[in-house]
Design a protein around this motif. Structure first.
Motif, PDB file in Angstrom:
ATOM      1  N   VAL A  81       0.834  -1.206   0.000  1.00 18.20           N
ATOM      2  CA  VAL A  81       0.000   0.000   0.000  1.00 18.20           C
ATOM      3  C   VAL A  81       0.866   1.252   0.000  1.00 18.20           C
ATOM      4  CG1 VAL A  81      -1.639   1.365   1.367  1.00 18.20           C
ATOM      5  CG2 VAL A  81      -1.988  -1.102   1.083  1.00 18.20           C
ATOM      6  N   TYR A  82       1.909   1.256   0.827  1.00 20.61           N
ATOM      7  CA  TYR A  82       2.750   2.445   0.939  1.00 20.61           C
ATOM      8  C   TYR A  82       3.550   2.703  -0.337  1.00 20.61           C
ATOM      9  CZ  TYR A  82       1.612   1.947   5.901  1.00 20.61           C
ATOM     10  OH  TYR A  82       0.941   1.830   7.091  1.00 20.61           O
ATOM     11  N   LYS A  83       3.761   1.657  -1.141  1.00 26.30           N
ATOM     12  CA  LYS A  83       4.420   1.844  -2.435  1.00 26.30           C
ATOM     13  C   LYS A  83       3.445   2.392  -3.478  1.00 26.30           C
ATOM     14  CE  LYS A  83       7.985  -1.763  -1.979  1.00 26.30           C
ATOM     15  NZ  LYS A  83       8.455  -3.083  -2.500  1.00 26.30           N
ATOM     16  N   ILE A  84       2.163   2.047  -3.326  1.00 25.93           N
ATOM     17  CA  ILE A  84       1.155   2.482  -4.295  1.00 25.93           C
ATOM     18  C   ILE A  84       0.727   3.918  -4.054  1.00 25.93           C
ATOM     19  CG2 ILE A  84      -1.220   2.115  -5.098  1.00 25.93           C
ATOM     20  CD1 ILE A  84      -0.901  -0.828  -4.550  1.00 25.93           C
ATOM     21  N   VAL A  85       0.567   4.288  -2.783  1.00 23.94           N
ATOM     22  CA  VAL A  85      -0.054   5.572  -2.431  1.00 23.94           C
ATOM     23  C   VAL A  85       0.615   6.791  -3.062  1.00 23.94           C
ATOM     24  CG1 VAL A  85      -0.412   7.160  -0.472  1.00 23.94           C
ATOM     25  CG2 VAL A  85      -1.218   4.803  -0.341  1.00 23.94           C
ATOM     26  N   PRO A  86       1.938   6.873  -3.148  1.00 22.45           N
ATOM     27  CA  PRO A  86       2.533   8.068  -3.764  1.00 22.45           C
ATOM     28  C   PRO A  86       2.088   8.308  -5.204  1.00 22.45           C
ATOM     29  CG  PRO A  86       4.185   6.894  -2.502  1.00 22.45           C
ATOM     30  CD  PRO A  86       2.980   6.005  -2.551  1.00 22.45           C
ATOM     31  N   ASP A  87       1.604   7.266  -5.878  1.00 20.74           N
ATOM     32  CA  ASP A  87       1.165   7.408  -7.265  1.00 20.74           C
ATOM     33  C   ASP A  87      -0.338   7.635  -7.375  1.00 20.74           C
ATOM     34  OD1 ASP A  87       1.825   7.439 -10.036  1.00 20.74           O
ATOM     35  OD2 ASP A  87       0.997   5.420 -10.242  1.00 20.74           O
ATOM     36  N   MET A  88      -1.037   7.696  -6.234  1.00 19.93           N
ATOM     37  CA  MET A  88      -2.492   7.836  -6.228  1.00 19.93           C
ATOM     38  C   MET A  88      -2.910   9.304  -6.094  1.00 19.93           C
ATOM     39  SD  MET A  88      -3.999   4.826  -6.518  1.00 19.93           S
ATOM     40  CE  MET A  88      -2.718   4.276  -7.651  1.00 19.93           C
ATOM     41  N   ASP A  89      -4.079   9.613  -6.600  1.00 17.04           N
ATOM     42  CA  ASP A  89      -4.683  10.932  -6.400  1.00 17.04           C
ATOM     43  C   ASP A  89      -5.708  10.914  -5.274  1.00 17.04           C
ATOM     44  OD1 ASP A  89      -3.687  12.536  -8.845  1.00 17.04           O
ATOM     45  OD2 ASP A  89      -4.445  10.677  -9.738  1.00 17.04           O
ATOM     46  N   VAL A  90      -6.403   9.781  -5.121  1.00 20.07           N
ATOM     47  CA  VAL A  90      -7.528   9.693  -4.186  1.00 20.07           C
ATOM     48  C   VAL A  90      -7.467   8.373  -3.437  1.00 20.07           C
ATOM     49  CG1 VAL A  90     -10.053   9.668  -3.957  1.00 20.07           C
ATOM     50  CG2 VAL A  90      -8.976  11.083  -5.739  1.00 20.07           C
ATOM     51  N   VAL A  91      -7.788   8.422  -2.149  1.00 20.90           N
ATOM     52  CA  VAL A  91      -8.023   7.214  -1.353  1.00 20.90           C
ATOM     53  C   VAL A  91      -9.420   7.319  -0.761  1.00 20.90           C
ATOM     54  CG1 VAL A  91      -7.439   6.035   0.809  1.00 20.90           C
ATOM     55  CG2 VAL A  91      -5.635   6.638  -0.802  1.00 20.90           C
ATOM     56  N   ILE A  92     -10.181   6.234  -0.846  1.00 23.57           N
ATOM     57  CA  ILE A  92     -11.520   6.183  -0.272  1.00 23.57           C
ATOM     58  C   ILE A  92     -11.542   5.089   0.799  1.00 23.57           C
ATOM     59  CG2 ILE A  92     -13.974   5.827  -0.716  1.00 23.57           C
ATOM     60  CD1 ILE A  92     -13.489   6.520  -3.616  1.00 23.57           C
ATOM     61  N   PRO A 115       1.524  14.209   0.017  1.00 22.18           N
ATOM     62  CA  PRO A 115       0.860  15.416   0.537  1.00 22.18           C
ATOM     63  C   PRO A 115      -0.280  15.923  -0.346  1.00 22.18           C
ATOM     64  CG  PRO A 115       3.240  15.624   0.688  1.00 22.18           C
ATOM     65  CD  PRO A 115       2.973  14.412  -0.155  1.00 22.18           C
ATOM     66  N   GLY A 116      -0.290  15.560  -1.622  1.00 16.65           N
ATOM     67  CA  GLY A 116      -1.349  16.004  -2.524  1.00 16.65           C
ATOM     68  C   GLY A 116      -2.550  15.080  -2.542  1.00 16.65           C
ATOM     69  N   LEU A 117      -2.565  14.090  -1.633  1.00 17.00           N
ATOM     70  CA  LEU A 117      -3.611  13.066  -1.641  1.00 17.00           C
ATOM     71  C   LEU A 117      -4.970  13.629  -1.216  1.00 17.00           C
ATOM     72  CD1 LEU A 117      -3.933   9.940  -2.009  1.00 17.00           C
ATOM     73  CD2 LEU A 117      -3.684   9.770   0.486  1.00 17.00           C
TER      74      LEU A 117
END
Length: 425
Positions: A81-92, A115-117
Protein backbone atom coordinates in the motif's frame (compact mmCIF):
# COMPACT_ATOMS: atom_id res chain seq x y z
CA UNK A 1 -13.34 11.30 -25.84
CA UNK A 2 -11.86 10.81 -22.34
CA UNK A 3 -14.01 11.11 -19.25
CA UNK A 4 -13.74 14.13 -16.91
CA UNK A 5 -11.55 12.21 -14.44
CA UNK A 6 -9.30 10.59 -17.04
CA UNK A 7 -5.85 10.10 -15.50
CA UNK A 8 -7.05 10.26 -11.90
CA UNK A 9 -6.01 7.25 -9.83
CA UNK A 10 -8.14 6.02 -6.94
CA UNK A 11 -7.27 3.49 -4.25
CA UNK A 12 -10.42 2.17 -2.60
CA UNK A 13 -10.61 0.48 0.82
CA UNK A 14 -14.37 -0.03 1.02
CA UNK A 15 -17.12 -2.62 1.22
CA UNK A 16 -20.92 -3.02 1.16
CA UNK A 17 -22.65 0.02 -0.45
CA UNK A 18 -21.67 3.66 0.23
CA UNK A 19 -17.93 3.45 -0.46
CA UNK A 20 -18.15 1.03 -3.41
CA UNK A 21 -20.90 3.13 -5.01
CA UNK A 22 -18.74 6.24 -4.79
CA UNK A 23 -15.80 4.41 -6.39
CA UNK A 24 -18.03 3.18 -9.21
CA UNK A 25 -19.28 6.71 -9.89
CA UNK A 26 -15.68 7.94 -10.11
CA UNK A 27 -14.83 5.07 -12.46
CA UNK A 28 -17.71 6.04 -14.75
CA UNK A 29 -16.07 9.47 -14.96
CA UNK A 30 -12.87 7.89 -16.22
CA UNK A 31 -10.89 7.41 -13.00
CA UNK A 32 -8.64 4.35 -12.67
CA UNK A 33 -9.95 2.65 -9.52
CA UNK A 34 -8.13 -0.11 -7.64
CA UNK A 35 -10.34 -1.83 -5.08
CA UNK A 36 -8.39 -3.43 -2.24
CA UNK A 37 -10.10 -6.52 -0.84
CA UNK A 38 -9.00 -9.09 1.72
CA UNK A 39 -7.89 -12.36 0.11
CA UNK A 40 -11.20 -13.93 1.14
CA UNK A 41 -13.23 -11.17 -0.53
CA UNK A 42 -15.46 -8.37 0.73
CA UNK A 43 -18.79 -9.43 2.31
CA UNK A 44 -21.00 -8.20 -0.52
CA UNK A 45 -19.58 -10.88 -2.83
CA UNK A 46 -21.38 -13.43 -0.68
CA UNK A 47 -24.79 -11.76 -0.44
CA UNK A 48 -27.01 -14.17 -2.40
CA UNK A 49 -24.14 -15.45 -4.61
CA UNK A 50 -25.01 -17.21 -7.87
CA UNK A 51 -21.48 -18.62 -8.31
CA UNK A 52 -18.36 -18.71 -6.10
CA UNK A 53 -17.33 -15.18 -5.01
CA UNK A 54 -19.88 -13.47 -7.27
CA UNK A 55 -23.23 -11.85 -6.56
CA UNK A 56 -25.43 -9.28 -8.26
CA UNK A 57 -25.12 -7.06 -5.20
CA UNK A 58 -21.34 -6.87 -5.64
CA UNK A 59 -21.48 -6.55 -9.42
CA UNK A 60 -23.97 -3.70 -9.22
CA UNK A 61 -21.64 -1.56 -7.08
CA UNK A 62 -18.14 -2.33 -8.34
CA UNK A 63 -18.20 -1.80 -12.09
CA UNK A 64 -15.07 -0.46 -13.73
CA UNK A 65 -12.58 -1.35 -10.98
CA UNK A 66 -9.51 -3.53 -10.61
CA UNK A 67 -9.35 -5.96 -7.69
CA UNK A 68 -6.18 -6.15 -5.60
CA UNK A 69 -6.30 -8.68 -2.76
CA UNK A 70 -4.28 -7.77 0.32
CA UNK A 71 -4.48 -8.91 3.92
CA UNK A 72 -3.89 -5.53 5.53
CA UNK A 73 -3.23 -7.11 8.93
CA UNK A 74 0.15 -8.26 7.55
CA UNK A 75 3.13 -5.87 7.28
CA UNK A 76 3.93 -7.03 3.75
CA UNK A 77 0.49 -5.86 2.61
CA UNK A 78 1.00 -2.43 4.19
CA UNK A 79 4.34 -2.18 2.43
CA UNK A 80 2.55 -2.69 -0.89
CA UNK A 81 0.00 0.00 0.00
CA UNK A 82 2.75 2.44 0.94
CA UNK A 83 4.42 1.84 -2.44
CA UNK A 84 1.16 2.48 -4.29
CA UNK A 85 -0.05 5.57 -2.43
CA UNK A 86 2.53 8.07 -3.76
CA UNK A 87 1.16 7.41 -7.26
CA UNK A 88 -2.49 7.84 -6.23
CA UNK A 89 -4.68 10.93 -6.40
CA UNK A 90 -7.53 9.69 -4.19
CA UNK A 91 -8.02 7.21 -1.35
CA UNK A 92 -11.52 6.18 -0.27
CA UNK A 93 -12.10 4.51 3.09
CA UNK A 94 -15.44 3.29 4.44
CA UNK A 95 -15.21 1.82 7.96
CA UNK A 96 -15.42 2.38 11.70
CA UNK A 97 -13.22 5.29 12.85
CA UNK A 98 -10.65 3.00 14.50
CA UNK A 99 -10.10 0.69 11.52
CA UNK A 100 -7.87 2.92 9.33
CA UNK A 101 -5.47 3.49 12.25
CA UNK A 102 -5.40 -0.19 13.13
CA UNK A 103 -4.58 -1.10 9.52
CA UNK A 104 -2.12 1.73 8.93
CA UNK A 105 -4.19 3.37 6.18
CA UNK A 106 -5.27 6.47 8.12
CA UNK A 107 -5.02 9.96 6.63
CA UNK A 108 -2.00 11.01 8.67
CA UNK A 109 0.01 7.98 7.54
CA UNK A 110 -0.94 8.10 3.86
CA UNK A 111 -0.82 11.90 3.42
CA UNK A 112 2.73 11.85 4.79
CA UNK A 113 3.60 9.64 1.81
CA UNK A 114 1.63 11.83 -0.62
CA UNK A 115 0.86 15.42 0.54
CA UNK A 116 -1.35 16.00 -2.52
CA UNK A 117 -3.61 13.07 -1.64
CA UNK A 118 -7.37 13.48 -1.53
CA UNK A 119 -8.46 11.18 1.31
CA UNK A 120 -12.22 10.57 1.64
CA UNK A 121 -13.23 8.80 4.82
CA UNK A 122 -16.81 7.74 5.43
CA UNK A 123 -18.00 6.70 8.87
CA UNK A 124 -21.47 6.05 10.24
CA UNK A 125 -21.67 8.91 12.75
CA UNK A 126 -18.51 11.00 12.44
CA UNK A 127 -15.34 11.17 14.53
CA UNK A 128 -16.72 13.30 17.35
CA UNK A 129 -19.56 12.73 19.81
CA UNK A 130 -20.84 9.86 21.97
CA UNK A 131 -21.80 7.67 18.99
CA UNK A 132 -18.56 8.12 17.05
CA UNK A 133 -17.29 4.68 18.00
CA UNK A 134 -20.36 2.87 16.68
CA UNK A 135 -20.29 0.80 13.51
CA UNK A 136 -23.30 1.52 11.35
CA UNK A 137 -25.22 0.17 8.43
CA UNK A 138 -28.04 1.82 6.51
CA UNK A 139 -30.76 0.36 8.74
CA UNK A 140 -29.08 1.77 11.86
CA UNK A 141 -28.55 5.18 10.27
CA UNK A 142 -32.19 5.30 9.17
CA UNK A 143 -33.32 4.30 12.67
CA UNK A 144 -31.15 6.84 14.49
CA UNK A 145 -31.87 9.80 12.22
CA UNK A 146 -35.66 9.70 11.99
CA UNK A 147 -35.80 8.42 8.43
CA UNK A 148 -37.41 5.17 9.48
CA UNK A 149 -40.05 6.88 11.60
CA UNK A 150 -40.75 9.40 8.86
CA UNK A 151 -41.40 6.64 6.33
CA UNK A 152 -44.31 5.40 8.45
CA UNK A 153 -43.52 1.73 7.77
CA UNK A 154 -44.78 -0.28 10.73
CA UNK A 155 -45.14 -4.05 11.03
CA UNK A 156 -46.08 -5.92 14.20
CA UNK A 157 -46.13 -2.62 16.05
CA UNK A 158 -42.55 -1.52 15.32
CA UNK A 159 -40.93 0.46 12.47
CA UNK A 160 -39.49 -1.64 9.67
CA UNK A 161 -36.99 -1.16 6.88
CA UNK A 162 -37.14 -4.67 5.41
CA UNK A 163 -36.46 -4.71 1.64
CA UNK A 164 -36.28 -0.94 1.57
CA UNK A 165 -33.77 0.84 -0.66
CA UNK A 166 -30.64 1.74 1.33
CA UNK A 167 -31.11 5.45 0.78
CA UNK A 168 -28.67 6.51 3.52
CA UNK A 169 -25.93 4.39 1.94
CA UNK A 170 -26.57 5.35 -1.66
CA UNK A 171 -26.94 9.05 -0.97
CA UNK A 172 -23.71 8.97 1.03
CA UNK A 173 -21.95 7.32 -1.91
CA UNK A 174 -23.06 10.19 -4.13
CA UNK A 175 -21.87 12.70 -1.49
CA UNK A 176 -18.48 10.98 -1.38
CA UNK A 177 -18.00 11.11 -5.15
CA UNK A 178 -19.23 14.71 -5.29
CA UNK A 179 -16.84 15.83 -2.54
CA UNK A 180 -13.89 14.03 -4.16
CA UNK A 181 -14.53 15.91 -7.42
CA UNK A 182 -14.67 19.21 -5.50
CA UNK A 183 -11.42 18.41 -3.67
CA UNK A 184 -9.68 17.54 -6.94
CA UNK A 185 -10.78 20.90 -8.37
CA UNK A 186 -9.49 22.66 -5.24
CA UNK A 187 -6.16 20.86 -5.60
CA UNK A 188 -5.88 22.09 -9.18
CA UNK A 189 -6.13 25.68 -7.88
CA UNK A 190 -4.09 25.36 -4.68
CA UNK A 191 -1.87 22.30 -5.14
CA UNK A 192 -3.03 21.00 -1.74
CA UNK A 193 -4.55 17.66 -0.93
CA UNK A 194 -7.03 17.30 1.91
CA UNK A 195 -9.10 14.98 4.06
CA UNK A 196 -12.84 14.66 3.40
CA UNK A 197 -15.18 13.29 6.05
CA UNK A 198 -18.65 12.05 5.11
CA UNK A 199 -21.16 10.27 7.33
CA UNK A 200 -24.36 8.28 7.04
CA UNK A 201 -25.63 10.54 9.82
CA UNK A 202 -25.11 13.70 7.79
CA UNK A 203 -26.63 12.52 4.54
CA UNK A 204 -29.60 10.94 6.32
CA UNK A 205 -30.38 14.29 7.92
CA UNK A 206 -29.77 16.16 4.68
CA UNK A 207 -32.41 13.99 3.01
CA UNK A 208 -34.87 15.30 5.59
CA UNK A 209 -33.98 18.95 5.29
CA UNK A 210 -37.60 20.15 5.34
CA UNK A 211 -38.50 18.03 8.38
CA UNK A 212 -35.28 18.93 10.20
CA UNK A 213 -35.78 22.67 9.68
CA UNK A 214 -37.58 24.27 12.62
CA UNK A 215 -38.96 27.81 12.68
CA UNK A 216 -39.51 29.11 16.19
CA UNK A 217 -42.83 30.85 15.54
CA UNK A 218 -44.26 27.61 14.12
CA UNK A 219 -42.43 24.74 15.76
CA UNK A 220 -40.82 25.73 19.05
CA UNK A 221 -43.76 25.22 21.42
CA UNK A 222 -45.27 22.28 19.57
CA UNK A 223 -41.96 20.43 19.29
CA UNK A 224 -41.11 21.12 22.93
CA UNK A 225 -44.47 19.75 24.07
CA UNK A 226 -44.08 16.64 21.91
CA UNK A 227 -40.56 15.90 23.17
CA UNK A 228 -41.77 16.22 26.76
CA UNK A 229 -44.67 13.88 26.03
CA UNK A 230 -42.36 11.49 24.18
CA UNK A 231 -40.11 11.19 27.22
CA UNK A 232 -43.09 10.32 29.42
CA UNK A 233 -44.45 7.80 26.92
CA UNK A 234 -41.10 6.02 26.67
CA UNK A 235 -40.67 6.03 30.44
CA UNK A 236 -44.09 4.39 30.74
CA UNK A 237 -43.15 1.70 28.20
CA UNK A 238 -45.82 2.77 25.72
CA UNK A 239 -45.81 0.57 22.56
CA UNK A 240 -44.12 2.19 19.59
CA UNK A 241 -47.23 2.17 17.43
CA UNK A 242 -49.05 4.38 19.96
CA UNK A 243 -46.04 6.68 20.25
CA UNK A 244 -45.83 6.98 16.50
CA UNK A 245 -49.52 7.81 16.24
CA UNK A 246 -49.01 10.59 18.78
CA UNK A 247 -46.21 11.87 16.55
CA UNK A 248 -48.51 11.88 13.52
CA UNK A 249 -51.26 13.58 15.46
CA UNK A 250 -48.90 16.25 16.76
CA UNK A 251 -47.39 17.16 13.43
CA UNK A 252 -50.51 16.42 11.37
CA UNK A 253 -48.46 14.32 8.96
CA UNK A 254 -50.70 11.27 8.83
CA UNK A 255 -53.98 13.07 8.12
CA UNK A 256 -52.43 15.20 5.40
CA UNK A 257 -51.29 12.08 3.58
CA UNK A 258 -54.50 10.20 4.21
CA UNK A 259 -56.67 12.88 2.63
CA UNK A 260 -54.35 13.96 -0.17
CA UNK A 261 -55.91 13.34 -3.57
CA UNK A 262 -53.13 15.02 -5.51
CA UNK A 263 -49.90 13.28 -4.59
CA UNK A 264 -50.53 9.56 -4.43
CA UNK A 265 -51.14 6.35 -6.36
CA UNK A 266 -54.46 5.13 -7.74
CA UNK A 267 -55.69 1.70 -8.74
CA UNK A 268 -56.87 1.72 -12.36
CA UNK A 269 -58.73 -1.06 -14.17
CA UNK A 270 -55.57 -2.98 -15.10
CA UNK A 271 -52.82 -1.58 -12.90
CA UNK A 272 -51.70 1.31 -10.72
CA UNK A 273 -50.57 4.82 -11.63
CA UNK A 274 -49.16 7.74 -9.68
CA UNK A 275 -50.12 11.41 -9.92
CA UNK A 276 -48.10 14.32 -8.58
CA UNK A 277 -49.75 17.74 -8.43
CA UNK A 278 -47.84 20.10 -6.14
CA UNK A 279 -49.27 23.43 -7.29
CA UNK A 280 -52.80 24.80 -7.55
CA UNK A 281 -52.77 25.01 -11.37
CA UNK A 282 -51.93 21.29 -11.52
CA UNK A 283 -54.53 20.46 -8.87
CA UNK A 284 -57.20 22.35 -10.83
CA UNK A 285 -56.32 20.40 -13.97
CA UNK A 286 -56.66 17.07 -12.17
CA UNK A 287 -60.06 18.06 -10.78
CA UNK A 288 -61.19 19.12 -14.27
CA UNK A 289 -60.10 15.77 -15.71
CA UNK A 290 -61.96 13.88 -12.99
CA UNK A 291 -65.00 16.17 -13.05
CA UNK A 292 -64.72 16.92 -9.35
CA UNK A 293 -64.83 20.08 -7.20
CA UNK A 294 -62.43 20.84 -4.36
CA UNK A 295 -63.25 23.31 -1.58
CA UNK A 296 -59.58 24.31 -1.40
CA UNK A 297 -60.29 26.72 -4.26
CA UNK A 298 -63.05 28.53 -2.35
CA UNK A 299 -62.31 31.94 -0.73
CA UNK A 300 -63.04 30.85 2.87
CA UNK A 301 -61.01 27.60 2.70
CA UNK A 302 -59.44 26.55 6.01
CA UNK A 303 -56.99 23.70 5.51
CA UNK A 304 -56.96 22.81 9.23
CA UNK A 305 -60.69 22.62 9.87
CA UNK A 306 -62.46 19.35 10.65
CA UNK A 307 -64.79 20.05 7.72
CA UNK A 308 -61.81 20.16 5.37
CA UNK A 309 -60.37 16.93 6.75
CA UNK A 310 -63.67 15.14 6.25
CA UNK A 311 -64.09 16.61 2.77
CA UNK A 312 -60.57 15.54 1.75
CA UNK A 313 -61.34 11.94 2.69
CA UNK A 314 -64.53 12.02 0.60
CA UNK A 315 -62.64 13.59 -2.32
CA UNK A 316 -60.05 10.80 -2.26
CA UNK A 317 -62.78 8.15 -2.23
CA UNK A 318 -64.48 9.79 -5.22
CA UNK A 319 -61.22 9.99 -7.16
CA UNK A 320 -60.43 6.35 -6.37
CA UNK A 321 -63.78 5.28 -7.80
CA UNK A 322 -63.26 7.30 -10.99
CA UNK A 323 -59.75 5.96 -11.64
CA UNK A 324 -61.07 2.39 -11.48
CA UNK A 325 -63.17 3.01 -14.62
CA UNK A 326 -60.30 3.11 -17.14
CA UNK A 327 -57.00 1.38 -17.88
CA UNK A 328 -53.63 2.86 -16.96
CA UNK A 329 -52.81 3.63 -20.60
CA UNK A 330 -56.17 5.35 -21.11
CA UNK A 331 -55.65 7.50 -18.03
CA UNK A 332 -52.09 8.42 -19.07
CA UNK A 333 -53.35 9.58 -22.44
CA UNK A 334 -55.98 11.76 -20.75
CA UNK A 335 -53.61 13.12 -18.07
CA UNK A 336 -50.84 13.81 -20.59
CA UNK A 337 -53.26 15.81 -22.73
CA UNK A 338 -54.18 17.87 -19.66
CA UNK A 339 -50.49 18.30 -18.65
CA UNK A 340 -51.07 16.54 -15.33
CA UNK A 341 -47.88 14.80 -14.09
CA UNK A 342 -48.52 11.05 -13.95
CA UNK A 343 -46.86 7.72 -14.59
CA UNK A 344 -47.45 3.98 -14.25
CA UNK A 345 -46.25 2.01 -11.22
CA UNK A 346 -43.71 -0.51 -12.50
CA UNK A 347 -41.33 -3.18 -11.28
CA UNK A 348 -37.66 -2.43 -11.85
CA UNK A 349 -37.26 -5.62 -13.90
CA UNK A 350 -39.59 -4.11 -16.51
CA UNK A 351 -37.23 -1.18 -17.05
CA UNK A 352 -34.23 -3.06 -18.42
CA UNK A 353 -35.89 -3.05 -21.85
CA UNK A 354 -38.04 0.04 -21.36
CA UNK A 355 -37.98 2.33 -24.40
CA UNK A 356 -37.51 5.50 -22.33
CA UNK A 357 -34.69 4.04 -20.25
CA UNK A 358 -32.86 2.64 -23.28
CA UNK A 359 -33.29 5.87 -25.27
CA UNK A 360 -31.46 7.81 -22.56
CA UNK A 361 -28.47 5.47 -22.44
CA UNK A 362 -29.28 4.14 -18.98
CA UNK A 363 -28.69 0.49 -19.88
CA UNK A 364 -25.22 -0.93 -20.51
CA UNK A 365 -24.07 -4.43 -21.39
CA UNK A 366 -20.71 -5.62 -20.10
CA UNK A 367 -18.68 -8.82 -20.18
CA UNK A 368 -17.72 -10.26 -16.81
CA UNK A 369 -14.59 -12.45 -16.73
CA UNK A 370 -16.36 -15.20 -14.76
CA UNK A 371 -20.10 -14.74 -15.24
CA UNK A 372 -20.21 -13.68 -18.89
CA UNK A 373 -22.58 -11.03 -20.24
CA UNK A 374 -24.42 -8.83 -17.78
CA UNK A 375 -26.81 -5.90 -18.16
CA UNK A 376 -26.94 -3.09 -15.62
CA UNK A 377 -27.83 0.56 -15.15
CA UNK A 378 -25.35 2.86 -16.86
CA UNK A 379 -23.85 6.21 -15.83
CA UNK A 380 -26.53 8.50 -14.45
CA UNK A 381 -25.29 11.83 -15.85
CA UNK A 382 -24.33 13.03 -19.32
CA UNK A 383 -21.49 15.45 -20.14
CA UNK A 384 -21.13 16.80 -23.67
CA UNK A 385 -17.33 17.24 -23.78
CA UNK A 386 -16.17 14.57 -21.33
CA UNK A 387 -18.71 11.73 -21.59
CA UNK A 388 -19.05 9.12 -18.89
CA UNK A 389 -18.68 5.44 -19.73
CA UNK A 390 -19.05 2.14 -17.96
CA UNK A 391 -15.40 1.07 -18.13
CA UNK A 392 -15.81 -2.64 -17.44
CA UNK A 393 -17.75 -5.14 -15.37
CA UNK A 394 -16.87 -5.64 -11.72
CA UNK A 395 -13.62 -7.55 -11.21
CA UNK A 396 -13.39 -11.15 -10.08
CA UNK A 397 -11.80 -11.54 -6.67
CA UNK A 398 -8.10 -10.72 -7.01
CA UNK A 399 -8.36 -10.58 -10.78
CA UNK A 400 -5.79 -7.79 -11.12
CA UNK A 401 -3.48 -8.59 -8.22
CA UNK A 402 -0.66 -10.06 -10.32
CA UNK A 403 -0.98 -7.34 -12.95
CA UNK A 404 -0.76 -4.55 -10.36
CA UNK A 405 2.08 -6.04 -8.36
CA UNK A 406 4.17 -6.92 -11.40
CA UNK A 407 3.81 -3.32 -12.58
CA UNK A 408 5.27 -2.33 -9.20
CA UNK A 409 8.30 -4.56 -9.77
CA UNK A 410 7.36 -7.77 -7.99
CA UNK A 411 8.61 -10.87 -9.82
CA UNK A 412 7.16 -14.39 -9.81
CA UNK A 413 9.25 -15.38 -6.83
CA UNK A 414 8.11 -12.40 -4.81
CA UNK A 415 4.48 -13.08 -5.70
CA UNK A 416 4.78 -16.69 -4.65
CA UNK A 417 6.26 -15.64 -1.32
CA UNK A 418 3.33 -13.27 -0.75
CA UNK A 419 0.91 -16.07 -1.56
CA UNK A 420 2.56 -18.44 0.91
CA UNK A 421 2.27 -15.82 3.66
CA UNK A 422 -1.41 -15.23 2.87
CA UNK A 423 -0.78 -11.59 1.97
CA UNK A 424 -2.45 -11.97 -1.45
CA UNK A 425 -4.89 -14.41 -2.96
Amino acid sequence: MPGPLEGIKVLEFTEIIAGPFSGMLLSDMGADVIKVEPPWGEPWRFAQPFMPNESKTFMGLNRGKKSLTLDLTKPEAREIVYKIVPDMDVVIVNSRPDVPYNLGIDYETLSALNPGLIYCENTAFGRQGPDSYRPGYDIIAQAMTGLMAAEDKIANGVPQQVQSTAIADFSTGIAMAWSVCAALYSRERTGKGQKIETTLLGTSLALQTMRFTQVDVVDKERTGDFLETLSLLREAGTPYEEVHQRYLDTFDAGRRREGNAYYRTYQARDGVLAVGCLSDPLRRRLMEVLGLEDIRFQPDYDMHSEETQAFNLRLVAQAEGIFLRKTVSAWLEILDAAAVPAGPVRFVEELVTDEQVVANGLVVELEHSQAGRLTMVGPVVKMSETPLRAQSASPALGENTVEILKAMGYDDGGLEELRKKGVIR
